[in-house]
Motif scaffolding. Structure first.
Motif, PDB file in Angstrom:
ATOM      1  N   ASN A 171      -7.095   6.863   4.585  1.00  0.00           N
ATOM      2  CA  ASN A 171      -5.867   6.992   5.357  1.00  0.00           C
ATOM      3  C   ASN A 171      -4.818   7.702   4.514  1.00  0.00           C
ATOM      4  O   ASN A 171      -4.433   7.213   3.456  1.00  0.00           O
ATOM      5  N   HIS A 172      -4.383   8.869   4.978  1.00  0.00           N
ATOM      6  CA  HIS A 172      -3.437   9.617   4.138  1.00  0.00           C
ATOM      7  C   HIS A 172      -2.003   9.172   4.329  1.00  0.00           C
ATOM      8  O   HIS A 172      -1.168   9.382   3.473  1.00  0.00           O
ATOM      9  N   GLY A 173      -1.698   8.538   5.456  1.00  0.00           N
ATOM     10  CA  GLY A 173      -0.306   8.161   5.728  1.00  0.00           C
ATOM     11  C   GLY A 173       0.541   9.412   5.873  1.00  0.00           C
ATOM     12  O   GLY A 173       0.031  10.530   5.951  1.00  0.00           O
ATOM     13  N   CYS A 174       1.846   9.213   5.879  1.00  0.00           N
ATOM     14  CA  CYS A 174       2.722  10.377   6.009  1.00  0.00           C
ATOM     15  C   CYS A 174       3.089  10.876   4.612  1.00  0.00           C
ATOM     16  O   CYS A 174       3.695  10.148   3.838  1.00  0.00           O
ATOM     17  N   VAL A 209      -2.352  15.499  11.997  1.00  0.00           N
ATOM     18  CA  VAL A 209      -1.900  16.510  11.036  1.00  0.00           C
ATOM     19  C   VAL A 209      -0.378  16.577  11.062  1.00  0.00           C
ATOM     20  O   VAL A 209       0.287  16.468  10.038  1.00  0.00           O
ATOM     21  N   SER A 210       0.153  16.772  12.254  1.00  0.00           N
ATOM     22  CA  SER A 210       1.614  16.838  12.305  1.00  0.00           C
ATOM     23  C   SER A 210       2.116  16.375  13.671  1.00  0.00           C
ATOM     24  O   SER A 210       1.441  16.540  14.681  1.00  0.00           O
ATOM     25  N   GLN A 211       3.284  15.811  13.674  1.00  0.00           N
ATOM     26  CA  GLN A 211       3.853  15.260  14.901  1.00  0.00           C
ATOM     27  C   GLN A 211       5.368  15.260  14.799  1.00  0.00           C
ATOM     28  O   GLN A 211       5.913  15.151  13.696  1.00  0.00           O
ATOM     29  N   ILE A 230       2.042  15.320   8.244  1.00  0.00           N
ATOM     30  CA  ILE A 230       3.370  15.957   8.241  1.00  0.00           C
ATOM     31  C   ILE A 230       4.171  15.382   9.407  1.00  0.00           C
ATOM     32  O   ILE A 230       3.761  15.505  10.557  1.00  0.00           O
ATOM     33  N   LEU A 231       5.283  14.755   9.096  1.00  0.00           N
ATOM     34  CA  LEU A 231       6.114  14.212  10.174  1.00  0.00           C
ATOM     35  C   LEU A 231       7.395  15.029  10.259  1.00  0.00           C
ATOM     36  O   LEU A 231       8.040  15.300   9.242  1.00  0.00           O
TER      37      LEU A 231
END
Ligand SMILES: Nc1ncnc2c1ncn2[C@@H]1O[C@H](COP(=O)(O)OP(=O)(O)OP(=O)(O)O)[C@@H](O)[C@H]1O
Length: 584
Positions: A171-174, A209-211, A230-231
């Motif tokens: 789990n990479h997290g943000c 990936v991004s949100q 990527i947030l």
């Protein structure tokens, strides 16, 4: 002036750092290594020169603009440094393939952005420094020099590297938080990610990936379950979450490696004289960068095992920024007061890219020479009830010190409906003038941008004036920019994008060559960003500013008169407006 305090740096790493900043290590030669036996300082020359030798005998400053002077190839030429700043806008001869970007990102760029081949100098520096991920830095580059784009490329590259290293099960997290000032820019970032990764076999869903962070109950739950690498978050939303002490903030901040503050000068509070010198936009009082950073520190600190440390060690680490993610501040209007604030209050490890203090002594603002500005005053003829347009007569404010405070008093429009009607008429008249035979070369080829003041609602405006133009073929369909992303169907049409001044910061609008601006600001920084929506990568552009003194209210206007206040704003960014109407 203190720019930032010293950065204790292992000298062995300094060569790496300099290569990262696109500075050739040979420039350092023996001289530099003699001067910095143990320490390496990334700071402002003037500050260091003020410190006594006893304190400062083994620190030195590295500002990339200064450092070039010590290169053996450096020749003292008149405006050499100014030229260097200008160069940042142009494309270099360096291809993106030469940069340390992950191959998937290179491929995505190659396939989906065929027009982008060579990077600009500022992009080169941002990507290298970003991927080193060792220090915080602040960037100032021209509007449209591709700063945000390069930041995103580097963030995506980090993602791919992580996925290569660890399996997708981990789990990479943000890990990267991109902070933006408006929803339009957030959507633009997301659209770019989608375009960059389209057609690529992703190791996990795009959502991971991004949100874009959306602060509604349902959406937050969704983000919580699927925290992306990527947030992208609106700063106002982060502020709101912070006030609510929402648990999702803890989740976001725990794994964070990098925070990118796009349009960072909006969040950096520079007060008093400095604030006025850099002429920033008025901020909402809730903006508090340092308390947000404090929150980051606390979270990253609590996530690391550091029980063995004494309270004193913890405090020192907190202070010198060891527990902070790398902070990247990007904006076309970052100034020395901004660097000063971040250097003293947020982190003491701050690099600067592209801020050249010497040649922009006060506000560090400068507009591309390819953009033409017009300042037109409109009055209504009482007898015939027709509109009269006139170029504002240019006058140079010889003692601008007297007018530093311009822009502090709020500016607002009375009678919104009437002024909107007049504004649309003015746009039509200007277009008519532009489509005349002898000027037709200057007329818009594709899209235009209409900037309306904060009192005007963009949806209302677009509903009321659906098409603006002179004839059916030469008219533009109004489209409100409300943070929903720009549809692809626009490619076939001629569009008039309509937005409030604060909502277009950093937004790239395709093929916009003309900006029509109903005067809405007394901040030079804000005006620079309005004008910067055109003239990307040193292309030509035109900005038409309309003054309606009849409806405009501000104390600054009362003391100085309307046209003079507007001229002062232009003067602050080194612009002398062109004449639009021929002299009779
Ligand atoms: N090297 C390049 N060559 C050609 N086009 C580029 C290059 N880099 C970026 N672009 C294009 O320029 C557009 C603008 O880039 P970007 O929004 O990153 O500029 P910016 O410097 O952040 O502008 P602003 O200061 O207004 O925020 C991008 O959408 C991209 O299409």
């Amino acid at each position: 002036m203190k720019c930032c305090s010293r950065l204790n740096f292992d000298v062995k790493q300094s060569a790496n750092l300099l290569t990262g900043m696109k500075l050739n290590p040979h420039m350092l030669r023996a001289y530099w290594f003699h001067v910095i036996p143990q320490r390496f300082q990334f700071s402002c020359r003037r500050w260091a020169s003020k410190r006594s030798k006893a304190v400062n005998n083994n620190t030195w400053i590295v500002n990339e603009n200064d450092l070039r002077k010590y290169s053996p190839a450096y020749k003292l030429e008149g405006e050499h440094e100014l030229y260097m700043v200008q160069q940042q806008h142009e494309r270099s001869k360096v291809r993106f393939q030469k940069l340390p970007l992950h191959e998937n990102v290179q491929q995505g760029l190659y396939k989906n952005f065929p027009e982008i081949r060579y990077c600009t100098p500022v992009q080169m520096r941002i990507i290298r420094a970003f991927l080193m991920n060792r220090f915080s830095f602040m960037v100032r580059g021209w509007n449209g020099s591709g700063k945000s784009f390069s930041g995103l490329l580097a963030a995506l590259s980090m993602y791919h590297e992580f996925m290569d290293k660890f399996s997708s099960v981990t789990n990479h997290g943000c890990q990267v938080l991109i902070v933006v000032p408006n929803k339009n820019l957030a959507q633009q970032y997301q659209a770019r990610v989608e375009k960059l990764v389209s057609g690529e076999p992703l190791q996990e869903p795009l959502q991971k990936v991004s949100q874009v962070l959306e602060v509604s109950l349902f959406r937050i739950e969704e983000v919580k379950r699927n925290l992306p690498f990527i947030l992208i978050a609106d700063y106002r939303d982060l502020e709101r979450l912070k006030k609510l002490n929402h648990p999702i903030l803890g989740q976001i901040l725990t794994n964070l490696k990098t925070i990118v503050f796009d349009e960072s000068d909006l969040y950096i509070p520079t007060e008093g004289r400095q604030r006025r010198l850099s002429a920033p936009e008025p901020r909402t009082s809730s903006t508090s960068l340092s308390s947000f950073i404090h929150l980051c520190r606390e979270h990253s600190m609590s996530s690391k095992t550091n029980n063995d440390l004494s309270e004193k060690e913890r405090q020192t680490k907190m202070k010198n920024g060891t527990w902070l993610p790398s902070l990247i501040f990007i904006s076309a209007t970052n100034s020395w007061p901004c660097a000063d604030y971040v250097g003293s209050k947020v982190t003491n490890q701050l690099g600067v890219i592209g801020i050249n203090r010497k040649f922009q002594p006060y506000w560090n603002l400068n507009c591309s020479s390819k953009i033409q500005h017009f300042l037109i005053e409109a009055t209504r003829d009482q007898r015939s009830d027709s509109l009269r347009m006139e170029d504002v007569k240019y006058e140079y404010a010889r003692e601008p010190n007297l007018h530093f405070s311009i822009g502090d008093a709020p500016l607002f429009y009375e009678n919104v409906e009437m002024s909107a009607d007049m504004f649309v008429n003015l746009i039509r008249k200007t277009l008519l003038e532009l489509y005349k035979d002898h000027r037709v070369k200057l007329a818009p080829k594709k899209n235009i941008l209409i900037i309306i003041p904060k009192e005007f609602d963009v949806s209302w405006f677009c509903e009321k004036y659906q098409r603006i133009g002179t004839s059916l073929l030469r008219s533009f369909e109004c489209y409100p920019l409300k943070g929903e992303g720009i549809p692809e169907s626009h490619e076939q049409k001629q569009i008039a994008y309509v937005a409030n001044a604060s909502e277009i910061r950093g937004v790239y609008l395709p093929e916009v060559s003309h900006v029509f601006h109903l005067w809405s600001t007394l901040s030079a920084a804000s005006y620079l960003h309005i004008a910067g929506r055109t003239g990307y990568l040193h292309k030509n552009g035109m900005v038409f500013n309309f003054l309606l003194p009849e409806f405009l209210r501000s104390q600054d206007f009362e003391s100085l008169n309307c046209s003079r206040s507007a001229l002062l704003v232009l003067q602050r960014i080194g612009v002398r407006p062109h004449r639009f109407f021929e002299e009779k």
